[in-house]
Design an enzyme around this catalytic site. Structure first.
Site, mmCIF file in Angstrom:
data_model
loop_
_atom_site.group_PDB
_atom_site.id
_atom_site.type_symbol
_atom_site.label_atom_id
_atom_site.label_comp_id
_atom_site.label_asym_id
_atom_site.label_seq_id
_atom_site.Cartn_x
_atom_site.Cartn_y
_atom_site.Cartn_z
ATOM 1 N N HIS A 66 0.991 -1.328 0.075
ATOM 2 C CA HIS A 66 -0.265 0.164 -0.094
ATOM 3 C C HIS A 66 0.837 1.286 -0.140
ATOM 4 O O HIS A 66 1.863 1.228 0.730
ATOM 5 C CB HIS A 66 -0.870 -0.182 1.228
ATOM 6 C CG HIS A 66 -1.859 -1.164 1.026
ATOM 7 N ND1 HIS A 66 -3.036 -1.182 2.473
ATOM 8 C CD2 HIS A 66 -2.078 -2.298 0.691
ATOM 9 C CE1 HIS A 66 -3.607 -2.076 1.913
ATOM 10 N NE2 HIS A 66 -2.962 -2.940 1.198
ATOM 11 N N GLU A 68 0.486 4.146 1.406
ATOM 12 C CA GLU A 68 0.754 4.662 2.697
ATOM 13 C C GLU A 68 1.836 4.305 3.605
ATOM 14 O O GLU A 68 2.373 4.797 4.231
ATOM 15 C CB GLU A 68 -0.758 4.771 3.302
ATOM 16 C CG GLU A 68 -1.910 5.237 2.867
ATOM 17 C CD GLU A 68 -2.499 4.304 1.693
ATOM 18 O OE1 GLU A 68 -3.663 4.793 1.085
ATOM 19 O OE2 GLU A 68 -1.910 3.022 1.682
ATOM 20 N N CYS A 96 -5.964 2.124 5.695
ATOM 21 C CA CYS A 96 -6.623 0.921 6.378
ATOM 22 C C CYS A 96 -5.734 0.678 7.586
ATOM 23 O O CYS A 96 -4.902 1.592 7.872
ATOM 24 C CB CYS A 96 -6.245 -0.436 5.594
ATOM 25 S SG CYS A 96 -4.360 -0.946 5.531
ATOM 26 N N CYS A 99 -1.915 0.383 7.611
ATOM 27 C CA CYS A 99 -1.305 1.644 7.086
ATOM 28 C C CYS A 99 -1.506 2.775 8.176
ATOM 29 O O CYS A 99 -0.651 3.498 8.456
ATOM 30 C CB CYS A 99 -1.896 2.261 5.891
ATOM 31 S SG CYS A 99 -1.395 1.075 4.396
#
Length: 169
Positions: A66, A68, A96, A99
């Site tokens: 991800h 992030e 999420c 993250c």
């Protein structure tokens, strides 16, 4: 340097709309590469872009790829701890839990997101898609000390359209 405490809703941050536009372009790049439509930008307190990323779960065969979390890792390695709290992460979708935790552990500052977790859950329900593998929690449930701003119209609807387009590929 911008004092983040003087901005109650964060929409007065330098480059606010430009950074959200960049998040959408990055999310579109992710989608074009076969990944989910998520893009993020790390900026300093003055609005200077320090890093960008987009989702690479499919292209890297890594469900944790991800943007992030990648930006949090980069900041931990390249930004002095005392400067991280003034860095802002702009992102196409609310972090999420994985993250959000990385963001908090790295000591980063506020998060500005185009679309919220609640919106994404609602859209997935409307599209009759299964729930994700982890609880769909707001950032503040995972990292209560992180200041957030979002969802931000009209960027949220533009992200919705990107996610919907991803269903048709």
């Amino acid at each position: 340097m911008t004092d983040l405490t003087d901005l109650p809703d964060l929409s007065g941050l330098p480059g606010f709309h430009d950074h959200l536009e960049l998040c959408l372009r990055l999310a579109e790049q992710a989608l074009e590469a076969g990944n989910s439509a998520f893009g993020s930008v790390l900026v300093d307190a003055d609005g200077t872009v320090l890093g960008t990323g987009h989702n690479e779960e499919v292209s890297r065969a890594d469900p944790t790829a991800h943007p992030e979390i990648e930006l949090a890792r980069w900041a931990a390695a390249h930004v002095a701890p005392e400067e991280r709290a003034s860095c802002v992460v702009y992102t196409s979708g609310e972090h999420c839990p994985m993250c959000a935790a990385a963001h908090a552990w790295a000591g980063l500052g506020p998060i500005v997101y185009a679309a919220s977790t609640a919106q994404l859950v609602q859209w997935r329900t409307e599209w009759r898609l299964p729930a994700g593998p982890v609880a769909a929690l707001p950032v503040t449930d995972v990292a209560p000390g992180v200041r957030v701003h979002g969802p931000v119209a009209p960027y949220d609807e533009r992200i919705r359209a990107l996610h919907e387009r991803g269903l048709r590929r």
